[in-house]
Design a protein around this motif. Structure first.
Motif, PDB file in Angstrom:
ATOM      1  N   TYR A 339       0.821  -1.216   0.000  1.00  0.00           N
ATOM      2  CA  TYR A 339       0.000   0.000   0.000  1.00  0.00           C
ATOM      3  C   TYR A 339       0.849   1.258   0.000  1.00  0.00           C
ATOM      4  O   TYR A 339       1.963   1.280   0.525  1.00  0.00           O
ATOM      5  N   LEU A 340       0.243   2.314  -0.564  1.00  0.00           N
ATOM      6  CA  LEU A 340       0.844   3.636  -0.512  1.00  0.00           C
ATOM      7  C   LEU A 340      -0.206   4.593   0.006  1.00  0.00           C
ATOM      8  O   LEU A 340      -1.378   4.525  -0.387  1.00  0.00           O
ATOM      9  N   THR A 341       0.231   5.492   0.893  1.00  0.00           N
ATOM     10  CA  THR A 341      -0.666   6.506   1.440  1.00  0.00           C
ATOM     11  C   THR A 341      -0.547   7.772   0.598  1.00  0.00           C
ATOM     12  O   THR A 341       0.545   8.329   0.473  1.00  0.00           O
ATOM     13  N   PHE A 378      -9.555   7.018   3.162  1.00  0.00           N
ATOM     14  CA  PHE A 378      -9.332   6.559   4.540  1.00  0.00           C
ATOM     15  C   PHE A 378     -10.637   6.467   5.333  1.00  0.00           C
ATOM     16  O   PHE A 378     -10.656   5.839   6.396  1.00  0.00           O
ATOM     17  N   SER A 379     -11.713   7.065   4.828  1.00  0.00           N
ATOM     18  CA  SER A 379     -12.998   6.928   5.532  1.00  0.00           C
ATOM     19  C   SER A 379     -13.422   5.454   5.588  1.00  0.00           C
ATOM     20  O   SER A 379     -14.182   5.055   6.463  1.00  0.00           O
ATOM     21  N   PRO A 388      -8.441  13.992   3.641  1.00  0.00           N
ATOM     22  CA  PRO A 388      -8.068  13.911   2.216  1.00  0.00           C
ATOM     23  C   PRO A 388      -7.050  12.821   1.889  1.00  0.00           C
ATOM     24  O   PRO A 388      -6.343  12.921   0.896  1.00  0.00           O
ATOM     25  N   TRP A 389      -6.935  11.790   2.726  1.00  0.00           N
ATOM     26  CA  TRP A 389      -5.940  10.737   2.497  1.00  0.00           C
ATOM     27  C   TRP A 389      -6.603   9.480   1.925  1.00  0.00           C
ATOM     28  O   TRP A 389      -7.745   9.150   2.264  1.00  0.00           O
ATOM     29  N   PHE A 390      -5.818   8.774   1.103  1.00  0.00           N
ATOM     30  CA  PHE A 390      -6.334   7.612   0.361  1.00  0.00           C
ATOM     31  C   PHE A 390      -5.322   6.472   0.415  1.00  0.00           C
ATOM     32  O   PHE A 390      -4.119   6.714   0.519  1.00  0.00           O
ATOM     33  N   ARG A 391      -5.839   5.249   0.275  1.00  0.00           N
ATOM     34  CA  ARG A 391      -4.954   4.089   0.139  1.00  0.00           C
ATOM     35  C   ARG A 391      -4.890   3.670  -1.322  1.00  0.00           C
ATOM     36  O   ARG A 391      -5.922   3.540  -1.991  1.00  0.00           O
TER      37      ARG A 391
END
Ligand SMILES: Cc1ncc(COP(=O)(O)O)c(C=O)c1O
Length: 417
Positions: A339-341, A378-379, A388-391
């Motif tokens: 994974y990357l954040t 990330f929700s 505003p962060w995503f995997r």
């Protein structure tokens, strides 16, 4: 509804929901870089050839009956050796429980330790702890982490919640972030757990740690640390989760294991025995043989990790490049797992069609439609929808897919006002 309250209140996996949406679009002909599900496309990331051969051999030898409830002895013996060799951990075969992947073992850990209403602490973001809390009627307490600590929980963040808690669910390398505990970070957490347990009376349930290290063999030059190696006195209070799903790209083979104090592992065995969540016997026979050959495993891991890291680096560098070009994006250096954040800070912006992107799910669906690139906000891992962060999970894409996707993301973001 004439079903149980539990069944009626279950929340489906948001990741699978996004994945299904992507698959539906693909079915209609769209070409989408699918960085959603934490799985592998076997045409890009196949399982080890020797493992596949051992599985076929085991079926041909007739290993098709019930395995023992705790897993076949040769596999548990292999695991004992692997733990001693790779992690310097001393466990007996009776401390080990094999199951059909690691999920049933996580559930069994919750069921064996948590009574309805008990407090379970876990970091947000993290994977599926909210669902296991729901399944076990636990009082789940999600502790928000921050990018400053690579989204790993710190002792200071966890400490205020430990009083009266039954379980602390930790994972490193972490799904969804691909980041890891440093030795100092985990030591501090171990120390506050020890301190908390010293403060409890003999008639109180202690605070346990569930330590999910399913990605521990998928690290990129960083040292994997674990509670009992750092603080041996935690051995009575730590249940480890591990397995082959991720490190051998073998999510569909379904072999996982847990290890910990025998008195708890034996309860988990009894629970899973009723559920019948054994790993298929032929797969157990094959994994016992495959994993016992360290050189073979290391050879596979070397090339597998190179391939995984190339994809993660490509994506990381692509996002850093966008950042230097002035886009409101960022990425956290990949340390382990698949994974990357990614930060994609476009909540509140408007699409060319005049639609407001109200939350991270809106940003995600905009990128699916406009850039044919699917991530998971990330929700889906316990965070707020305004985060505003995503995997990005790279197991379903080729390196070329990732290369092709980056300019599409740039164009799509350029259109937002
Ligand atoms: C941290 C973590 N633990 C456990 C699992 C489940 O693994 P398995 O496929 O062995 O059930 C996953 C799967 O995504 C995971 O990310």
């Amino acid at each position: 509804m004439n079903v149980s309250v539990l069944a009626n209140t279950l929340i489906g996996s948001e990741i699978i929901k996004i994945g299904n949406e992507v698959n539906e679009m693909k079915r209609k002909g769209a070409k989408i870089a699918n960085l959603t599900i934490g799985d592998f496309d076997p045409s890009i990331f196949p399982i080890p050839v020797e493992l596949k051969e051992e599985i076929v051999t085991a079926y041909n030898q007739g290993h098709t009956n019930y395995p023992p409830a705790d897993g076949i002895l040769p596999l548990r013996e292999t695991i004992v050796d692997v733990l001693a060799d790779r992690y310097q951990l001393t466990y007996a075969t009776s401390d080990i429980l094999v199951a059909g992947g690691s999920r049933p073992l996580i559930y069994a850990t919750y069921l064996a330790l948590v009574d309805p209403g008990d407090k379970v602490i876990y970091p947000a973001p993290s994977w599926n702890n909210n669902h296991y809390c729901h399944l076990s009627s636990a009082n789940g307490v999600a502790v928000e982490t921050t990018v400053e600590n690579n989204f790993m929980p710190t002792a200071a963040q966890l400490k205020p919640h430990l009083k009266g808690a039954t379980l602390l669910a930790l994972c490193s390398p972490l799904n969804p972030t691909g980041t890891m505990f440093t030795k100092a970070q985990l030591e501090e957490i171990c120390d506050i757990v020890i301190e908390e347990n010293k403060s409890r009376g003999a008639d109180e349930k202690p605070l346990y740690i569930m330590y999910d290290q399913i990605y521990s063999l998928l690290t990129f030059g960083k040292e994997h640390v674990n509670p009992v190696s750092l603080r041996p006195e935690l051995k009575d209070y730590t249940i480890y989760i591990d397995g082959i799903s991720k490190c051998l790209a073998s999510t569909g083979v379904r072999v996982g294991w847990a290890f910990g104090p025998e008195k708890i592992v034996s309860k988990m065995k009894a629970l899973l025995g009723h559920i019948g969540a054994w790993a298929p016997k032929a797969e157990q026979v094959a994994v016992a043989k495959y994993f016992a050959d360290k050189g073979q495993v290391d050879n596979f891991l070397a090339s597998f990790k190179t391939q995984v890291q190339a994809s993660l680096d490509e994506l990381y560098n692509g996002f850093q490049q966008l950042k230097t070009e002035g886009f409101a994006v960022d990425a956290v250096v990949p340390m382990g797992a698949i994974y990357l954040t990614l930060k994609i800070d476009y909540i509140g912006k408007t699409t060319p069609e005049g639609d407001l992107l109200k939350n991270s799910a809106d940003v995600n669906f905009y990128l699916i439609k406009e850039a044919q690139s699917a991530l998971v906000p990330f929700s889906a891992f316990g965070n707020d929808e305004n985060m505003p962060w995503f995997r990005a999970s790279i197991g379903g894409c080729s390196l070329q897919d990732i290369k092709d996707m980056l300019p599409r993301i740039k164009t799509a973001l350029s259109k937002l006002k």
